[in-house]
Design a protein around this motif. Sequence first.
Motif, PDB file in Angstrom:
ATOM      1  N   SER A   1       3.488   1.870   9.036  1.00  0.00           N
ATOM      2  CA  SER A   1       2.233   1.158   8.766  1.00  0.00           C
ATOM      3  C   SER A   1       1.112   2.118   8.376  1.00  0.00           C
ATOM      4  CB  SER A   1       1.805   0.355   9.991  1.00  0.00           C
ATOM      5  OG  SER A   1       1.604   1.223  11.104  1.00  0.00           O
ATOM      6  N   GLY A   2       1.365   3.410   8.549  1.00  0.00           N
ATOM      7  CA  GLY A   2       0.331   4.373   8.191  1.00  0.00           C
ATOM      8  C   GLY A   2       0.825   5.804   8.255  1.00  0.00           C
TER       9      GLY A   2
ATOM     10  N   VAL B   1      -5.904   8.139   9.893  1.00  0.00           N
ATOM     11  CA  VAL B   1      -4.699   7.405   9.508  1.00  0.00           C
ATOM     12  C   VAL B   1      -4.921   6.699   8.173  1.00  0.00           C
ATOM     13  CG1 VAL B   1      -3.096   5.551  10.104  1.00  0.00           C
ATOM     14  CG2 VAL B   1      -3.952   7.082  11.895  1.00  0.00           C
ATOM     15  N   GLU B   2      -4.005   6.971   7.237  1.00  0.00           N
ATOM     16  CA  GLU B   2      -4.030   6.329   5.915  1.00  0.00           C
ATOM     17  C   GLU B   2      -3.040   5.168   5.950  1.00  0.00           C
ATOM     18  OE1 GLU B   2      -5.747   5.782   2.755  1.00  0.00           O
ATOM     19  OE2 GLU B   2      -5.811   7.980   2.812  1.00  0.00           O
ATOM     20  N   GLU B   3      -3.525   3.953   5.725  1.00  0.00           N
ATOM     21  CA  GLU B   3      -2.633   2.782   5.766  1.00  0.00           C
ATOM     22  C   GLU B   3      -1.552   2.894   4.695  1.00  0.00           C
ATOM     23  OE1 GLU B   3      -4.331  -1.149   5.951  1.00  0.00           O
ATOM     24  OE2 GLU B   3      -6.185  -0.346   6.801  1.00  0.00           O
ATOM     25  N   ALA B   4      -0.325   2.478   5.060  1.00  0.00           N
ATOM     26  CA  ALA B   4       0.778   2.542   4.095  1.00  0.00           C
ATOM     27  C   ALA B   4       1.892   1.593   4.501  1.00  0.00           C
ATOM     28  CB  ALA B   4       1.326   3.960   4.001  1.00  0.00           C
TER      29      ALA B   4
ATOM     30  N   LYS C   1       0.877  -1.170   0.000  1.00  0.00           N
ATOM     31  CA  LYS C   1       0.000   0.000   0.000  1.00  0.00           C
ATOM     32  C   LYS C   1       0.916   1.223   0.000  1.00  0.00           C
ATOM     33  CE  LYS C   1      -3.648  -2.381   2.533  1.00  0.00           C
ATOM     34  NZ  LYS C   1      -4.299  -2.579   3.848  1.00  0.00           N
TER      35      LYS C   1
END
Length: 478
Positions: free
Chosen positions: A360-361, A389-392, A292
């Motif tokens: 992780s985000g 929080v945007e997951e990443a 992601k």
Amino acid sequence: MAKQKMLQFVSVARDMPEKRAPNLRNQDFGEIYAEFAAQKAEEQASRCSQCGVPYCQTHCPLHNNIPDWLRMTAEGRLEEAYELSQATNTFPEICGRICPQDRLCEGNCVIEQSGHGTVTIGSVEKYITDTAFEKGWVKPIVPAAERGESVGIIGAGPGGLAAADRLRRAGVQVTVYDRYDRAGGLLTYGIPGFKLEKPVVMQRIEQLEQGGVTFKLNCTVGEDISFADIRKAHDAVMIATGVYKTRDLQGPGSGAEGIVRAIDYLTASNRVGFGDTVAEYESGELNAAGKKVVVIGGGDTAMDCVRTAVRQGAESVKCLYRRDRTNMPGSQREVANAEEEGVEFVWLSAPKGFAGDPVSGVMVQKMRLGAPDATGRQMPELIEGADYVEEADLVVKALGFEPEDLPTLWGQPDLEVTRWGTVKADFRTHQTAMDDVYAVGDIVRGASLVVWAIRDGREAADAMLATFDAKSASVAAE
């Protein structure tokens, strides 16, 4: 009576070269636009209105003679069109691919403003020079006479290469120093193949090598060779290093594993495209496959990153930008291409911090646009209580570039810089405060366009030649 070749915009609609389908082009790094066929290039060139004050030419940094080479293309005089195009632009096939024509020549086309759709100038420019290479019209560099003067150019990007071409054609001895193992700078390692296929760059570098330009690669000034030694070895020196220092992110967790610089990410991808083995790519550090991905930034570099991530097989790709679509600096054409390929844009969003290590985000703050700043662009303002929080798994920083501290790195306190760290140079001759030292491109302008670097390189080369001629005339008169 012969049919009028030009002013066909009233009967011929604007047409771009065919674009490969998104689900096909996002599987590889090949260019997304097909080449114009001869008939289509002639047809589209014939739409030019041949206006008395060509705004397209005025708004081109190189002031390319666009109406004339469009007319020649429409009339089938393609070799003449190439010669005219090459007269003002060292690399028309590159500019035709990567210039933001929608902001420059095409964006100022008179027929666009009258509602007929702009002439597809960039696509015709690309077609002209690609055909010239194919037909053998691109001639080797052969100076009429060799000169005794020698110039050292630091940086093998578009500014340095444009100057090298112009100086070498005049017979000057030219050596180009570059930190990378291949010449081309950002043309080679910063811009992805889907915008600029690498053989297009390599053929120009080969032309320069065959024409007598010496390249000293894997050569970092200040480490492998000193700036002082380069000055001693040459009659003049040109600084064309570009800007490579990445603007950084602040906030909690900004040093977490999985947060990477755009230049590292794009360079790794381009190296893989050349067939190199890249350890950071193999390990997954600079590889988006199955991840992601969140790219932070709204310029053309951010667009390059999101579209690269899609091609590497990312699970999802999102681009965070603190303003809206209208106020972003990147090309609208590139945004549209990215959206077609599956990129999601999260407008009016800015990073506040990062969760996890490895990441992780992204902790995102939502913004709204407030009053305009000094440039006229609306300033983003924080919306309280709208964080999320945007997951990443991979975060790419594409916030722009700043100049390195050259006076310190090179031990040259006399090299004057601005408060932004860019090198101070005369805007006409490009000469710095140091005798016989010139500077061009992004290291003077800040992060800018390839076409401006080409213009600077050509102008600086002309200024050097004028200085050499003046010195020769002075010696001869004594």
